[in-house]
Write a protein that holds these residues in place. Sequence first.
Motif, mmCIF file in Angstrom:
data_model
loop_
_atom_site.group_PDB
_atom_site.id
_atom_site.type_symbol
_atom_site.label_atom_id
_atom_site.label_comp_id
_atom_site.label_asym_id
_atom_site.label_seq_id
_atom_site.Cartn_x
_atom_site.Cartn_y
_atom_site.Cartn_z
ATOM 1 N N PRO A 309 0.794 -1.230 0.000
ATOM 2 C CA PRO A 309 0.000 0.000 0.000
ATOM 3 C C PRO A 309 0.826 1.279 0.000
ATOM 4 C CG PRO A 309 -0.964 -1.602 1.503
ATOM 5 C CD PRO A 309 0.340 -2.176 1.046
ATOM 6 N N GLU A 310 2.009 1.235 0.608
ATOM 7 C CA GLU A 310 2.841 2.436 0.641
ATOM 8 C C GLU A 310 3.456 2.760 -0.721
ATOM 9 O OE1 GLU A 310 5.466 -1.028 2.011
ATOM 10 O OE2 GLU A 310 3.394 -0.340 2.299
ATOM 11 N N ARG A 311 3.313 1.845 -1.679
ATOM 12 C CA ARG A 311 3.829 2.086 -3.026
ATOM 13 C C ARG A 311 2.692 2.137 -4.056
ATOM 14 N NH1 ARG A 311 8.233 -2.170 -4.344
ATOM 15 N NH2 ARG A 311 8.649 -0.691 -6.032
ATOM 16 N N LEU A 312 1.470 2.292 -3.560
ATOM 17 C CA LEU A 312 0.283 2.212 -4.404
ATOM 18 C C LEU A 312 -0.403 3.571 -4.494
ATOM 19 C CD1 LEU A 312 -1.775 0.381 -5.935
ATOM 20 C CD2 LEU A 312 -2.875 -0.023 -3.719
ATOM 21 N N GLY A 313 -0.924 3.876 -5.667
ATOM 22 C CA GLY A 313 -1.775 5.031 -5.884
ATOM 23 C C GLY A 313 -2.881 4.647 -6.846
ATOM 24 N N THR A 314 -3.824 5.554 -7.050
ATOM 25 C CA THR A 314 -4.907 5.288 -7.998
ATOM 26 C C THR A 314 -5.014 6.432 -9.003
ATOM 27 O OG1 THR A 314 -6.680 6.351 -6.715
ATOM 28 C CG2 THR A 314 -6.194 4.034 -6.220
ATOM 29 N N CYS A 315 -5.588 6.102 -10.152
ATOM 30 C CA CYS A 315 -5.771 7.089 -11.217
ATOM 31 C C CYS A 315 -6.908 6.627 -12.112
ATOM 32 C CB CYS A 315 -4.477 7.265 -12.026
ATOM 33 S SG CYS A 315 -3.905 5.760 -12.860
ATOM 34 N N ASP A 316 -7.228 7.421 -13.106
ATOM 35 C CA ASP A 316 -8.121 6.988 -14.175
ATOM 36 C C ASP A 316 -7.284 6.209 -15.186
ATOM 37 O OD1 ASP A 316 -10.106 8.727 -12.955
ATOM 38 O OD2 ASP A 316 -9.013 10.377 -13.905
ATOM 39 N N ASP A 317 -7.930 5.329 -15.926
ATOM 40 C CA ASP A 317 -7.184 4.549 -16.910
ATOM 41 C C ASP A 317 -6.495 5.433 -17.935
ATOM 42 O OD1 ASP A 317 -7.692 2.058 -15.892
ATOM 43 O OD2 ASP A 317 -9.027 1.411 -17.501
ATOM 44 N N CYS A 318 -7.161 6.489 -18.340
ATOM 45 C CA CYS A 318 -6.688 7.332 -19.439
ATOM 46 C C CYS A 318 -7.327 8.701 -19.274
ATOM 47 C CB CYS A 318 -7.091 6.701 -20.775
ATOM 48 S SG CYS A 318 -6.392 7.489 -22.246
ATOM 49 N N GLY A 319 -6.916 9.642 -20.099
ATOM 50 C CA GLY A 319 -7.645 10.891 -20.158
ATOM 51 C C GLY A 319 -9.028 10.665 -20.746
ATOM 52 N N PHE A 320 -9.944 11.575 -20.442
ATOM 53 C CA PHE A 320 -11.325 11.415 -20.908
ATOM 54 C C PHE A 320 -11.540 11.975 -22.316
ATOM 55 C CE2 PHE A 320 -11.721 11.105 -16.321
ATOM 56 C CZ PHE A 320 -12.676 10.115 -16.150
ATOM 57 N N SER A 321 -10.645 12.848 -22.752
ATOM 58 C CA SER A 321 -10.804 13.468 -24.074
ATOM 59 C C SER A 321 -9.443 13.924 -24.580
ATOM 60 C CB SER A 321 -11.773 14.657 -23.981
ATOM 61 O OG SER A 321 -11.973 15.245 -25.245
ATOM 62 N N PRO A 322 -8.586 12.970 -24.976
ATOM 63 C CA PRO A 322 -7.211 13.325 -25.339
ATOM 64 C C PRO A 322 -7.101 14.184 -26.596
ATOM 65 C CG PRO A 322 -7.645 11.014 -25.796
ATOM 66 C CD PRO A 322 -8.809 11.524 -25.033
ATOM 67 N N PHE A 323 -8.128 14.152 -27.438
ATOM 68 C CA PHE A 323 -8.206 15.035 -28.598
ATOM 69 C C PHE A 323 -9.374 15.995 -28.379
ATOM 70 C CE2 PHE A 323 -6.171 11.155 -29.965
ATOM 71 C CZ PHE A 323 -5.125 11.588 -30.765
ATOM 72 N N ALA A 324 -9.188 17.247 -28.742
ATOM 73 C CA ALA A 324 -10.172 18.279 -28.415
ATOM 74 C C ALA A 324 -11.545 17.990 -28.994
ATOM 75 C CB ALA A 324 -9.680 19.647 -28.895
ATOM 76 N N ASP A 325 -11.596 17.276 -30.119
ATOM 77 C CA ASP A 325 -12.883 17.028 -30.771
ATOM 78 C C ASP A 325 -13.575 15.751 -30.291
ATOM 79 O OD1 ASP A 325 -11.265 15.097 -31.888
ATOM 80 O OD2 ASP A 325 -11.583 15.690 -33.974
ATOM 81 N N ASP A 326 -13.015 15.095 -29.284
ATOM 82 C CA ASP A 326 -13.614 13.863 -28.773
ATOM 83 C C ASP A 326 -14.700 14.206 -27.759
ATOM 84 O OD1 ASP A 326 -14.290 11.397 -27.796
ATOM 85 O OD2 ASP A 326 -12.327 10.929 -26.957
ATOM 86 N N THR A 327 -15.942 14.004 -28.145
ATOM 87 C CA THR A 327 -17.081 14.292 -27.265
ATOM 88 C C THR A 327 -17.822 13.017 -26.881
ATOM 89 O OG1 THR A 327 -18.492 14.699 -29.206
ATOM 90 C CG2 THR A 327 -17.385 16.610 -28.222
ATOM 91 N N SER A 328 -17.145 11.878 -26.955
ATOM 92 C CA SER A 328 -17.801 10.596 -26.683
ATOM 93 C C SER A 328 -18.196 10.441 -25.226
ATOM 94 C CB SER A 328 -16.887 9.443 -27.107
ATOM 95 O OG SER A 328 -15.630 9.517 -26.433
ATOM 96 N N THR A 329 -17.532 11.165 -24.337
ATOM 97 C CA THR A 329 -17.869 11.148 -22.908
ATOM 98 C C THR A 329 -18.263 12.563 -22.501
ATOM 99 O OG1 THR A 329 -16.296 9.358 -22.470
ATOM 100 C CG2 THR A 329 -17.017 10.661 -20.576
ATOM 101 N N SER A 330 -19.353 12.689 -21.756
ATOM 102 C CA SER A 330 -19.789 14.027 -21.346
ATOM 103 C C SER A 330 -18.912 14.550 -20.211
ATOM 104 C CB SER A 330 -21.249 13.998 -20.894
ATOM 105 O OG SER A 330 -21.364 13.426 -19.599
ATOM 106 N N ARG A 331 -18.878 15.841 -20.093
ATOM 107 C CA ARG A 331 -18.110 16.486 -19.025
ATOM 108 C C ARG A 331 -18.652 16.083 -17.648
ATOM 109 N NH1 ARG A 331 -14.378 20.670 -18.884
ATOM 110 N NH2 ARG A 331 -14.603 22.268 -17.261
ATOM 111 N N ASP A 332 -19.964 16.044 -17.498
ATOM 112 C CA ASP A 332 -20.553 15.655 -16.219
ATOM 113 C C ASP A 332 -20.201 14.218 -15.854
ATOM 114 O OD1 ASP A 332 -21.686 18.144 -15.910
ATOM 115 O OD2 ASP A 332 -23.689 17.538 -16.578
#
Length: 354
Positions: A309-332
Motif C-alpha cells: 500500500p505504501e507504493r500504491l496510488g490510484t488514477c483513471d485509466d486514461c484521459g477522458f478526451s485526449p483530442f479536443a474534438d472527442d465528445t464521446s464522454t460528457s463532461r458531467d
Amino acid sequence: MGIPTEPIGSIPRPPALLAALSAHASGEIDDAELAARQDEAVADTIHRLELAGSPVLVDGEQSKPSFVTYPLDGLPGLSPDGAVIPFADGHTRRLPCLTSGPFGYQAHAVTYLRAARRHTALPVKQAVIAPSALSLLYPAAGVDGYPREKFLDDLAAEAEAEIRACLDAGAHVVQLDFTEGRLSLKLDPSGGVLDDFVALNNRVLERFGDDERARIGVHTCPGGDQDSTHSADVDYAGLLPKLFGLKAGNFYIQLAGEPDPERVLGIIADTLPPDVRVFVGVIDPIDPVVETAEQVRDRVLAAARHIPPERLGTCDDCGFSPFADDTSTSRDTAFAKIAARVEGTRLASESLGL
C-alpha cells in the motif's frame, strides 16, 4: 495520508469552448477570444475538480488541440501525411510528418501549468508528451539536410527543457504520456520499436537527478479516443517489464478496462522496481457507466493484495478526451467518475488503516 490519487489529464471540453474552437477555425473569432474561452474552461475544470475532492488537480488539457500534437502548432516543415494510428472501431488519427529541420517545440506545457496554477492553491500535475511519440514525426525516408540522429538530439533537448520548466514552475508531478508504448508491440511484436522508445525516453530521463525523477511519472494505456482503443489486444506481459525500465519515480497504468486485472497486477508485482510508486487505473473512461465508490474501493483493495500500500496510488485509466474534438464522454460523466475515484480511494485507505 492514505493512498494518493491523481487524474491522468484530459477532461471533455465544455460546449462553450467547443463552439469557440469551431468559430476560431472558421475565422469568426480571433486568438484572444479563443484564449479567453480556454481560460474560462480551465477555471471551471479546476473548480469542479476541487468540488470532487481531488487532492491533485489538472487543467483538463482545455487549451491543447491534442495530448500529442500540442508542441507543433506553428512549426514549419510539417506535412499532414504522417503515421496513421488505427483504432478498434475503425476510425484513425494521423500524425504530421517532418519535412525539414530543425525541430523545436512551438508551444510549451509550462504555459498551461502556469495558467492552471493561477486558479488554485492546490497541487497541479502537468502532462507532457513523451519524446518517443514525437519521434514518429520523422519519416522513414529521412529529411534532406537533417539526419535522424540530429533530429533525436534536438527532440531530446526539447523534451528535457519541457520537463525541467514544469518542475521549476512548481508542478506536483510531470507525467509523460506514453500510449505509443503498448501500440509499438502491435506494430512490431519483436519489441525492437519498444526498445528504441524506452532508450529515447531514458536518454531524457537520465538527465534528471533522483529527487527530480521522484516528481516525474509515465502513463501507459491502450489509447482511449472516441470510446475506442488502439492496442487493448496487446498483452501487458510484453510491455510492463520494459516499461519499468524507464527512469521515472511514478507509473500510471491502465487497469480498470483490462479483462483480467488480477493477472496484470501479478505482472506488476513481479516486475515493479524498488523505490517507485505505481498508480493503478480504477476508472474506465470508455465505459459510460459511472463507477460507484464501493467498486473503486474493491479495485484498490485487490491491487493492495499485490502491491504494498505504501507504493500504491490510484488514477483513471486514461484521459477522458485526449483530442479536443472527442465528445464521446460528457463532461458531467467525467467529473462523476473522478468523484467516485476520490471517494473509493478514501474508503480503501480506511479499510487498510492508512
